[in-house]
Design a protein around this motif. Structure first.
Motif, PDB file in Angstrom:
ATOM      1  N   ILE A 189     -24.220  -1.648 -20.126  1.00  0.00           N
ATOM      2  CA  ILE A 189     -23.278  -2.761 -20.275  1.00  0.00           C
ATOM      3  C   ILE A 189     -22.060  -2.554 -19.396  1.00  0.00           C
ATOM      4  O   ILE A 189     -21.589  -3.500 -18.732  1.00  0.00           O
ATOM      5  CB  ILE A 189     -22.887  -2.942 -21.752  1.00  0.00           C
ATOM      6  CG1 ILE A 189     -24.067  -3.539 -22.531  1.00  0.00           C
ATOM      7  CG2 ILE A 189     -21.660  -3.848 -21.881  1.00  0.00           C
ATOM      8  CD1 ILE A 189     -23.794  -3.776 -23.994  1.00  0.00           C
ATOM      9  N   ASP A 190     -21.503  -1.341 -19.352  1.00  0.00           N
ATOM     10  CA  ASP A 190     -20.353  -1.091 -18.480  1.00  0.00           C
ATOM     11  C   ASP A 190     -20.730  -1.299 -17.019  1.00  0.00           C
ATOM     12  O   ASP A 190     -19.936  -1.831 -16.224  1.00  0.00           O
ATOM     13  CB  ASP A 190     -19.820   0.331 -18.687  1.00  0.00           C
ATOM     14  CG  ASP A 190     -19.061   0.486 -19.990  1.00  0.00           C
ATOM     15  OD1 ASP A 190     -18.651  -0.549 -20.563  1.00  0.00           O
ATOM     16  OD2 ASP A 190     -18.890   1.629 -20.452  1.00  0.00           O
ATOM     17  N   LYS A 206     -20.830  -5.069 -16.428  1.00  0.00           N
ATOM     18  CA  LYS A 206     -19.477  -5.636 -16.386  1.00  0.00           C
ATOM     19  C   LYS A 206     -18.794  -5.356 -15.055  1.00  0.00           C
ATOM     20  O   LYS A 206     -18.155  -6.248 -14.465  1.00  0.00           O
ATOM     21  CB  LYS A 206     -18.651  -5.083 -17.546  1.00  0.00           C
ATOM     22  CG  LYS A 206     -19.036  -5.614 -18.915  1.00  0.00           C
ATOM     23  CD  LYS A 206     -18.180  -4.984 -20.005  1.00  0.00           C
ATOM     24  CE  LYS A 206     -18.520  -5.550 -21.376  1.00  0.00           C
ATOM     25  NZ  LYS A 206     -17.739  -4.910 -22.459  1.00  0.00           N
ATOM     26  N   TYR A 227     -25.865  -3.540 -29.011  1.00  0.00           N
ATOM     27  CA  TYR A 227     -25.827  -3.789 -27.568  1.00  0.00           C
ATOM     28  C   TYR A 227     -25.373  -5.215 -27.293  1.00  0.00           C
ATOM     29  O   TYR A 227     -24.465  -5.459 -26.484  1.00  0.00           O
ATOM     30  CB  TYR A 227     -27.221  -3.536 -26.999  1.00  0.00           C
ATOM     31  CG  TYR A 227     -27.388  -3.829 -25.513  1.00  0.00           C
ATOM     32  CD1 TYR A 227     -27.411  -2.795 -24.586  1.00  0.00           C
ATOM     33  CD2 TYR A 227     -27.564  -5.125 -25.044  1.00  0.00           C
ATOM     34  CE1 TYR A 227     -27.593  -3.040 -23.230  1.00  0.00           C
ATOM     35  CE2 TYR A 227     -27.742  -5.386 -23.701  1.00  0.00           C
ATOM     36  CZ  TYR A 227     -27.752  -4.352 -22.797  1.00  0.00           C
ATOM     37  OH  TYR A 227     -27.930  -4.612 -21.456  1.00  0.00           O
ATOM     38  N   SER A 263     -22.706   3.408 -19.305  1.00  0.00           N
ATOM     39  CA  SER A 263     -23.686   2.626 -20.041  1.00  0.00           C
ATOM     40  C   SER A 263     -24.170   1.449 -19.204  1.00  0.00           C
ATOM     41  O   SER A 263     -23.528   1.052 -18.219  1.00  0.00           O
ATOM     42  CB  SER A 263     -23.076   2.107 -21.346  1.00  0.00           C
ATOM     43  OG  SER A 263     -22.110   1.095 -21.066  1.00  0.00           O
ATOM     44  N   GLU A 297     -21.694  -6.184 -27.667  1.00  0.00           N
ATOM     45  CA  GLU A 297     -20.799  -5.777 -26.581  1.00  0.00           C
ATOM     46  C   GLU A 297     -21.060  -6.543 -25.292  1.00  0.00           C
ATOM     47  O   GLU A 297     -20.290  -6.424 -24.334  1.00  0.00           O
ATOM     48  CB  GLU A 297     -20.968  -4.282 -26.299  1.00  0.00           C
ATOM     49  CG  GLU A 297     -20.546  -3.353 -27.411  1.00  0.00           C
ATOM     50  CD  GLU A 297     -20.671  -1.911 -26.993  1.00  0.00           C
ATOM     51  OE1 GLU A 297     -20.404  -1.597 -25.808  1.00  0.00           O
ATOM     52  OE2 GLU A 297     -21.056  -1.080 -27.826  1.00  0.00           O
TER      53      GLU A 297
END
Length: 306
Positions: A175-176, A179, A210, A173, A213
């Motif tokens: 977001i991953d 990160k 979204y 994703s 997170e």
């Protein structure tokens, strides 16, 4: 996870700047030359200005004289748009040198670029293009971020993109990906909430989910902007991150929820075309400042026992 990015408050001799804690609560706007006279006559209280780095890569002339006038009294955010951090080619060393020199010349409080690619084979495109989120892209992006941070000798903030297509080759994703990018490089994040809303609408996911997170502890700046609604070739709705109108109420609501959860962050109103009169742009920044102030006022105060 890397350490949170802290805003570095610098100053020009004779012109004190806000402390770090106060700077976190600033609300700014994109600096446009047409507004210079109004800005000097009608100050942006508790504000800052952001400029696109590529507009100031010449050595002198009117652009630098105007930016110097702004820099005397306001914190500055330097926002790059052509570094092509996610591109398949090596970074353009000449462009990077100009970017580094601007950082040294103006000592901006914030320095940012885009999580996107914009050039290939020596050709620069007029858009910020999306990335496939996989390990190969992650390695390339992190290498480029390291190169930029080594050059400018400070952390770089990377902005989440507004996207209109997705890649079948993505294995993680967004977001991953962000990160892991932060963890590997120590960079920070520029959270563009309008980009989140545009991407969510275009791809059919929840902007609120979204943001729930999103690693807000790594966010060094927030962007807000206007968007327009169009239709694609198949007649489906398509949102465009146009930066040509006021921030939509739904984006203000998302911003309110982010500040409630993550606290005040330097917040910028992006308005790059169909420019409004200065009071309209100033009032958009004032609205962001009001939201931050309201959440600070609602926070319980610590009680100290003698």
């Amino acid at each position: 996870m890397g350490a949170p990015i802290e805003l570095e408050a610098t100053r020009t001799p004779g012109h004190p700047w806000p402390s770090v804690s106060a700077a976190q609560q600033l609300a700014g706007v994109s600096f446009k030359h047409v507004h210079l006279h109004d800005i000097l006559a009608d100050a942006l209280v508790e504000g800052f200005f952001e400029v696109h780095a590529e507009n100031y890569m010449g050595m002198g002339g009117p652009p630098h004289r105007m930016l110097t006038a702004i820099r005397q009294d306001y914190p500055l955010s330097l926002h790059g748009v052509c570094m092509s951090i996610g591109g398949p080619d090596e970074l353009d060393t000449g462009h990077l040198a100009h970017f580094r020199d601007l950082v040294r010349r103006y000592e901006p409080s914030l320095v940012s670029e885009h999580l996107a690619w914009s050039s290939h084979g020596g050709t620069f495109f007029n858009d910020l293009l999306p990335l496939p989120y996989n390990q190969d892209t992650l390695a390339r992006v992190c290498s480029h971020i390291d190169q930029v941070q080594d050059a400018i000798e400070r952390p770089l903030l990377l902005e989440n993109p507004a996207t209109y297509v997705a890649f079948a080759s993505s294995t993680m994703s967004e977001i991953d990906f962000i990160k892991m990018m932060v963890q590997r490089t120590g960079c920070g994040v520029l959270l563009d909430i309008n980009n989140v809303f545009v991407s969510a609408a275009n791809h059919g996911f929840s902007a609120s989910a979204y943001l729930a997170e999103f690693p807000l502890e790594q966010v060094g700046e927030i962007h807000l902007a206007g968007h327009s609604a169009q239709v694609d070739d198949e007649g489906d709705a398509l949102l465009i991150d146009g930066h040509d109108r006021a921030v939509a109420d739904v984006v203000w609501d998302l911003y309110d929820s982010v500040i409630a959860r993550g606290g005040s962050k330097p917040t910028l109103i992006e308005w790059d075309s169909d420019l409004p009169d200065w009071p309209i742009l100033r009032d958009q920044a004032f609205r962001a400042r009001q939201i931050m102030a309201a959440h600070r006022a609602s926070q319980p105060r610590a009680h100290h026992v003698a």
